[in-house]
Design a protein around this motif. Structure first.
Motif, PDB file in Angstrom:
ATOM      1  N   VAL A 129       6.416  11.899 -10.908  1.00 34.12           N
ATOM      2  CA  VAL A 129       6.126  10.936  -9.848  1.00 34.12           C
ATOM      3  C   VAL A 129       7.421  10.434  -9.218  1.00 34.12           C
ATOM      4  O   VAL A 129       7.498  10.247  -8.000  1.00 34.12           O
ATOM      5  N   GLU A 130       8.444  10.261 -10.024  1.00 40.90           N
ATOM      6  CA  GLU A 130       9.745   9.846  -9.487  1.00 40.90           C
ATOM      7  C   GLU A 130      10.233  10.854  -8.444  1.00 40.90           C
ATOM      8  O   GLU A 130      10.707  10.474  -7.363  1.00 40.90           O
ATOM      9  N   MET A 131      10.115  12.148  -8.747  1.00 38.10           N
ATOM     10  CA  MET A 131      10.540  13.167  -7.784  1.00 38.10           C
ATOM     11  C   MET A 131       9.627  13.203  -6.556  1.00 38.10           C
ATOM     12  O   MET A 131      10.107  13.374  -5.442  1.00 38.10           O
ATOM     13  N   LEU A 132       8.311  13.048  -6.759  1.00 37.68           N
ATOM     14  CA  LEU A 132       7.388  13.055  -5.633  1.00 37.68           C
ATOM     15  C   LEU A 132       7.678  11.905  -4.665  1.00 37.68           C
ATOM     16  O   LEU A 132       7.527  12.054  -3.450  1.00 37.68           O
ATOM     17  N   ALA A 133       8.095  10.783  -5.204  1.00 32.86           N
ATOM     18  CA  ALA A 133       8.367   9.599  -4.373  1.00 32.86           C
ATOM     19  C   ALA A 133       9.734   9.633  -3.716  1.00 32.86           C
ATOM     20  O   ALA A 133       9.998   8.856  -2.800  1.00 32.86           O
ATOM     21  N   ASP A 134      10.599  10.532  -4.160  1.00 37.85           N
ATOM     22  CA  ASP A 134      11.987  10.546  -3.690  1.00 37.85           C
ATOM     23  C   ASP A 134      12.192  11.499  -2.515  1.00 37.85           C
ATOM     24  O   ASP A 134      12.982  12.430  -2.572  1.00 37.85           O
ATOM     25  N   ASP A 135      11.431  11.297  -1.459  1.00 38.58           N
ATOM     26  CA  ASP A 135      11.699  12.005  -0.212  1.00 38.58           C
ATOM     27  C   ASP A 135      11.065  11.221   0.933  1.00 38.58           C
ATOM     28  O   ASP A 135      10.362  10.233   0.715  1.00 38.58           O
ATOM     29  N   LEU A 136      11.327  11.653   2.135  1.00 39.81           N
ATOM     30  CA  LEU A 136      10.920  10.917   3.332  1.00 39.81           C
ATOM     31  C   LEU A 136       9.434  10.588   3.351  1.00 39.81           C
ATOM     32  O   LEU A 136       9.044   9.452   3.601  1.00 39.81           O
ATOM     33  N   LEU A 137       8.587  11.571   3.099  1.00 41.22           N
ATOM     34  CA  LEU A 137       7.144  11.344   3.134  1.00 41.22           C
ATOM     35  C   LEU A 137       6.629  10.746   1.835  1.00 41.22           C
ATOM     36  O   LEU A 137       5.744   9.901   1.840  1.00 41.22           O
ATOM     37  N   GLY A 138       7.187  11.175   0.721  1.00 44.84           N
ATOM     38  CA  GLY A 138       6.726  10.705  -0.577  1.00 44.84           C
ATOM     39  C   GLY A 138       6.920   9.224  -0.793  1.00 44.84           C
ATOM     40  O   GLY A 138       6.090   8.562  -1.426  1.00 44.84           O
ATOM     41  N   LYS A 139       8.000   8.679  -0.268  1.00 39.98           N
ATOM     42  CA  LYS A 139       8.232   7.251  -0.501  1.00 39.98           C
ATOM     43  C   LYS A 139       7.206   6.380   0.208  1.00 39.98           C
ATOM     44  O   LYS A 139       7.021   5.227  -0.148  1.00 39.98           O
ATOM     45  N   GLU A 140       6.500   6.959   1.201  1.00 40.30           N
ATOM     46  CA  GLU A 140       5.452   6.213   1.890  1.00 40.30           C
ATOM     47  C   GLU A 140       4.088   6.343   1.207  1.00 40.30           C
ATOM     48  O   GLU A 140       3.253   5.461   1.332  1.00 40.30           O
ATOM     49  N   ARG A 141       3.868   7.441   0.494  1.00 38.67           N
ATOM     50  CA  ARG A 141       2.529   7.657  -0.049  1.00 38.67           C
ATOM     51  C   ARG A 141       2.434   7.592  -1.567  1.00 38.67           C
ATOM     52  O   ARG A 141       1.333   7.554  -2.108  1.00 38.67           O
ATOM     53  N   GLU A 142       3.552   7.604  -2.265  1.00 32.64           N
ATOM     54  CA  GLU A 142       3.523   7.532  -3.732  1.00 32.64           C
ATOM     55  C   GLU A 142       3.887   6.119  -4.188  1.00 32.64           C
ATOM     56  O   GLU A 142       4.497   5.349  -3.448  1.00 32.64           O
ATOM     57  N   ARG A 143       3.523   5.809  -5.438  1.00 32.09           N
ATOM     58  CA  ARG A 143       3.864   4.504  -6.005  1.00 32.09           C
ATOM     59  C   ARG A 143       4.569   4.715  -7.339  1.00 32.09           C
ATOM     60  O   ARG A 143       3.935   4.747  -8.398  1.00 32.09           O
ATOM     61  N   TYR A 144       5.872   4.902  -7.259  1.00 28.45           N
ATOM     62  CA  TYR A 144       6.663   5.024  -8.477  1.00 28.45           C
ATOM     63  C   TYR A 144       7.030   3.616  -8.917  1.00 28.45           C
ATOM     64  O   TYR A 144       7.826   2.938  -8.278  1.00 28.45           O
ATOM     65  N   ALA A 145       6.399   3.155  -9.989  1.00 32.82           N
ATOM     66  CA  ALA A 145       6.590   1.788 -10.466  1.00 32.82           C
ATOM     67  C   ALA A 145       6.459   1.774 -11.983  1.00 32.82           C
ATOM     68  O   ALA A 145       5.959   2.718 -12.588  1.00 32.82           O
ATOM     69  N   GLN A 146       6.930   0.698 -12.574  1.00 29.01           N
ATOM     70  CA  GLN A 146       6.781   0.478 -14.010  1.00 29.01           C
ATOM     71  C   GLN A 146       5.828  -0.690 -14.215  1.00 29.01           C
ATOM     72  O   GLN A 146       6.100  -1.759 -13.697  1.00 29.01           O
ATOM     73  N   PRO A 147       4.729  -0.543 -14.894  1.00 31.58           N
ATOM     74  CA  PRO A 147       4.239   0.727 -15.430  1.00 31.58           C
ATOM     75  C   PRO A 147       3.693   1.614 -14.306  1.00 31.58           C
ATOM     76  O   PRO A 147       3.315   1.131 -13.241  1.00 31.58           O
ATOM     77  N   LEU A 148       3.639   2.887 -14.589  1.00 34.27           N
ATOM     78  CA  LEU A 148       3.122   3.861 -13.642  1.00 34.27           C
ATOM     79  C   LEU A 148       1.632   3.590 -13.417  1.00 34.27           C
ATOM     80  O   LEU A 148       0.901   3.336 -14.377  1.00 34.27           O
ATOM     81  N   PRO A 149       1.156   3.607 -12.169  1.00 36.93           N
ATOM     82  CA  PRO A 149      -0.279   3.413 -11.942  1.00 36.93           C
ATOM     83  C   PRO A 149      -1.110   4.410 -12.760  1.00 36.93           C
ATOM     84  O   PRO A 149      -0.768   5.587 -12.865  1.00 36.93           O
ATOM     85  N   ALA A 150      -2.195   3.921 -13.325  1.00 39.41           N
ATOM     86  CA  ALA A 150      -3.043   4.737 -14.198  1.00 39.41           C
ATOM     87  C   ALA A 150      -3.598   5.964 -13.482  1.00 39.41           C
ATOM     88  O   ALA A 150      -3.886   6.979 -14.119  1.00 39.41           O
ATOM     89  N   SER A 151      -3.724   5.911 -12.170  1.00 37.94           N
ATOM     90  CA  SER A 151      -4.288   7.037 -11.421  1.00 37.94           C
ATOM     91  C   SER A 151      -3.479   8.314 -11.618  1.00 37.94           C
ATOM     92  O   SER A 151      -4.040   9.413 -11.609  1.00 37.94           O
ATOM     93  N   TYR A 152      -2.165   8.187 -11.794  1.00 36.95           N
ATOM     94  CA  TYR A 152      -1.335   9.381 -12.015  1.00 36.95           C
ATOM     95  C   TYR A 152      -1.656  10.032 -13.360  1.00 36.95           C
ATOM     96  O   TYR A 152      -1.756  11.256 -13.455  1.00 36.95           O
TER      97      TYR A 152
END
Length: 157
Positions: free
Chosen positions: A17-40
């Motif tokens: 998830v960290e990698m998915l969130a680390d780009d132009l589009l991913g940072k808008e649609r992913e939620r890399y947080a602690q704790p990680l959302p259960a949906s992932y």
């Protein structure tokens, strides 16, 4: 760079998830947080339980995950009842982009598709990623179709 490819395990989900969130589009649609959302984790468990889905990570010599992709194998009545592979969610760590990791990931997926007897391999790339389009064309993919998507209202996560 020498890489090892393996199926992802649940402990890898945070890094993925960290990698998915680390780009132009991913940072808008992913939620890399602690704790990680259960949906992932729920999505990972569904992928992991499905024999026609593979979440593949690329690991460098130090054991660090530096790439990921999902490959889905689907039977079709078209193409004489053959199977096809769909590649999605391809990401490499931003610190190693441009070093051939993405190409190795895609070639690995092509190999898996051949092993599974697929007659076609497909992927989509966002129109906001012209470099990705050139990258995939350089690997032998051709833009033969116009893809379409429809976003559906998501339930509260």
């Amino acid at each position: 760079m020498a890489l090892t490819f393996r199926g992802a395990v649940e402990q890898d989900v945070e890094r993925i998830v960290e990698m998915l969130a680390d780009d132009l589009l991913g940072k808008e649609r992913e939620r890399y947080a602690q704790p990680l959302p259960a949906s992932y984790l729920e999505a990972f468990q569904a992928i992991d339980a499905d024999p026609n889905n593979e979440l593949i990570v690329a690991v460098d010599g130090t054991g660090r995950i530096i790439g990921v992709q999902q490959v889905t194998f689907t039977p079709h009545l078209t193409h004489q009842g053959s199977w096809r592979a769909t590649i999605e969610g391809v990401r490499t760590d931003s610190t190693v982009r441009g070093q051939g990791i993405g190409g190795q990931l895609i070639r690995y997926a092509i190999g898996r598709a051949k092993e599974r007897g697929c007659r076609l391999i497909q992927l989509t790339t966002d129109k906001q990623r012209p470099d990705a389009l050139r990258f995939y064309e350089g690997l032998g993919f051709t833009a033969t179709h116009e893809g379409m998507k429809m976003k559906l209202e998501a339930t509260e996560l």
